[in-house]
Design an enzyme around this catalytic site. Structure first.
Site, PDB file in Angstrom:
ATOM      1  N   HIS A  53      -5.408  -3.618  -2.176  1.00  0.00           N
ATOM      2  CA  HIS A  53      -5.175  -2.767  -3.349  1.00  0.00           C
ATOM      3  C   HIS A  53      -5.114  -3.578  -4.645  1.00  0.00           C
ATOM      4  CE1 HIS A  53      -4.374   0.744  -0.829  1.00  0.00           C
ATOM      5  NE2 HIS A  53      -3.835  -0.128   0.006  1.00  0.00           N
ATOM      6  N   SER A 103       0.806  -1.223   0.000  1.00  0.00           N
ATOM      7  CA  SER A 103       0.000   0.000   0.000  1.00  0.00           C
ATOM      8  C   SER A 103       0.834   1.265   0.000  1.00  0.00           C
ATOM      9  CB  SER A 103      -0.954  -0.004   1.190  1.00  0.00           C
ATOM     10  OG  SER A 103      -0.235  -0.094   2.398  1.00  0.00           O
ATOM     11  N   LYS A 149     -12.099   0.167  -1.229  1.00  0.00           N
ATOM     12  CA  LYS A 149     -11.135   0.785  -2.141  1.00  0.00           C
ATOM     13  C   LYS A 149     -11.674   0.724  -3.576  1.00  0.00           C
ATOM     14  CE  LYS A 149      -7.623   0.632   1.258  1.00  0.00           C
ATOM     15  NZ  LYS A 149      -6.772  -0.181   2.110  1.00  0.00           N
TER      16      LYS A 149
END
Ligand SMILES: *Cc1c(COP(=O)(O)O)cnc(C)c1O
Length: 375
Positions: free
Chosen positions: A213, A185, A242
């Site tokens: 991610h 990240s 996300k």
């Protein structure tokens, strides 16, 4: 409570004091901060779904059907057909036997790791792992070994050693758990998953892969860095806040794993179920992610312009105050990139961490590249 002032003073003295910025607009590529419109380059909203009208509509429908709150923990009276529909959809998405929702990636990591590794087991953890993974390891009674970032040679050496040195209580099971992020990240680099799985296979270890991610971003259908139909020794955690633009997280694995987590993971058992709006929005996002690869293509086109392995880029500055100064200068140019300081990153590696998304226009990306040359 004078000690609070004192503690705060110490944080300020190191240039590490943090405070909240108020974003006065929906979360998108252009956001409003203190009356200024800025181009947002520090969002995890990789596909631009957070304010997508289809997610908003799905959230509204879920609220109409099931209300604002879910009222209780899943095991008590908070489980709805929406939760189960999302879980079976996510299981198919990952090609796994089953999936289990958690209220956030943080909840998942602190709840699942201590269940997978108990006293007598050993956890191998990448040095750059996210705080929630570190906390999950801390909550486990297993022995913890930290290996250098992505250094599989070192990891192999550590795996070759007997599980615990003489004198310490050697576990009956002595399971080994390797904990890593798929896309790191703060660095934006990838874990060497294929080789890591090879190691895990050779040494009988399990891999816990944090795909916060990676889901929605990598993979032919957005399934993440791990290919569909993960081997039994790979347990994937993905988040819904996300790329999914909603809120929540999930674990994908076997049906036995799901059953066991429902019985043992404390951050699943002792918390109120995700609210219907979040689950409804996640269901809409799941559909879009699988059916509209063009959004991912736009994302990767923008990543290509900046030139990297993932949508995350890290510009190391080192000093915390200088980092915040660079961030402030960029704001004057209409570009918002938050400075990242310890303890989010190691001491002396403060940086600008920027992200590009599918919805940035080519002009906005050009503007970014030009402005970055200034710092
Ligand atoms: C954001 C993040 C989490 C936490 O996920 P939330 O759903 O925001 O709680 C966990 N792991 C990594 C690597 C992350 O970047």
């Amino acid at each position: 409570m004078d000690w609070l002032r004192e503690k705060i003073g110490k944080i300020e003295g190191k240039g590490l004091f943090r405070s909240l910025r108020r974003i006065g607009s929906p979360h998108g590529v252009e956001i409003e901060i203190d009356g200024h419109c800025l181009i947002n380059f520090c969002s995890n909203n990789y596909l631009g779904l957070a304010a997508d009208s289809r997610l908003k509509e799905a959230a509204r429908e879920a609220v109409e059907r099931f209300g604002a709150g879910s009222g209780a923990a899943r095991l008590v009276s908070g489980n709805s057909p929406l939760h189960e529909e999302l879980e079976s959809g996510l299981a198919r998405f990952k090609g796994a036997e089953a999936a289990l929702l958690f209220n956030s990636g943080y909840h998942a990591n602190i709840g699942v790791i201590p269940v997978l590794a108990e006293e007598g087991d050993v956890i191998f953890s990448d040095e750059f792992n996210h705080a929630s993974l570190i906390d999950g390891c801390r909550l486990s009674r297993a022995k913890k070994i930290i290996y250098r970032h992505n250094d599989l040679n070192q990891l192999e050496g550590l795996l070759q050693k007997p599980p615990l040195p003489f004198g310490e209580r050697v576990g009956v099971r002595g399971r080994r758990l390797i904990v890593t992020e798929a896309v790191f990240s703060m660095e934006g680099d990838l874990c060497p998953l294929k080789d890591l799985l090879g190691l895990a296979e050779r040494y009988g270890a399990t891999v816990y892969l944090d795909e916060a991610h990676a889901v929605g971003v990598f993979g032919e259908h957005g399934e993440g860095l791990a290919a569909r139909n993960p081997p039994p020794r790979l347990i994937c955690m993905g988040t819904l806040g996300k790329a999914f633009g909603s809120y929540g997280a999930f674990i994908a694995g076997s049906k036995d794993l799901r059953d066991y987590l429902i019985n043992r993971a404390r951050s699943f058992i002792f918390t109120t179920a995700l609210p219907p709006a979040a689950v409804g929005a996640s269901l809409a996002a799941l559909k879009i992610i699988q059916e509209e690869p063009s959004i991912r293509e736009n994302l990767w086109r923008n990543v290509g312009v900046v030139g990297g392995m993932s949508p995350i880029f890290s510009i190391k500055i080192g000093d915390a105050q200088e980092t915040m100064e660079a961030s402030r200068k960029l704001m004057e140019e209409g570009i918002y990139i938050q400075g990242i300081r310890p303890p989010s990153v190691p001491e002396g590696t403060s940086r600008l961490r920027l992200t590009v998304t599918a919805t940035h226009t080519p002009e906005q990306i050009e503007r970014l590249v030009t402005c970055l040359k200034m710092i």
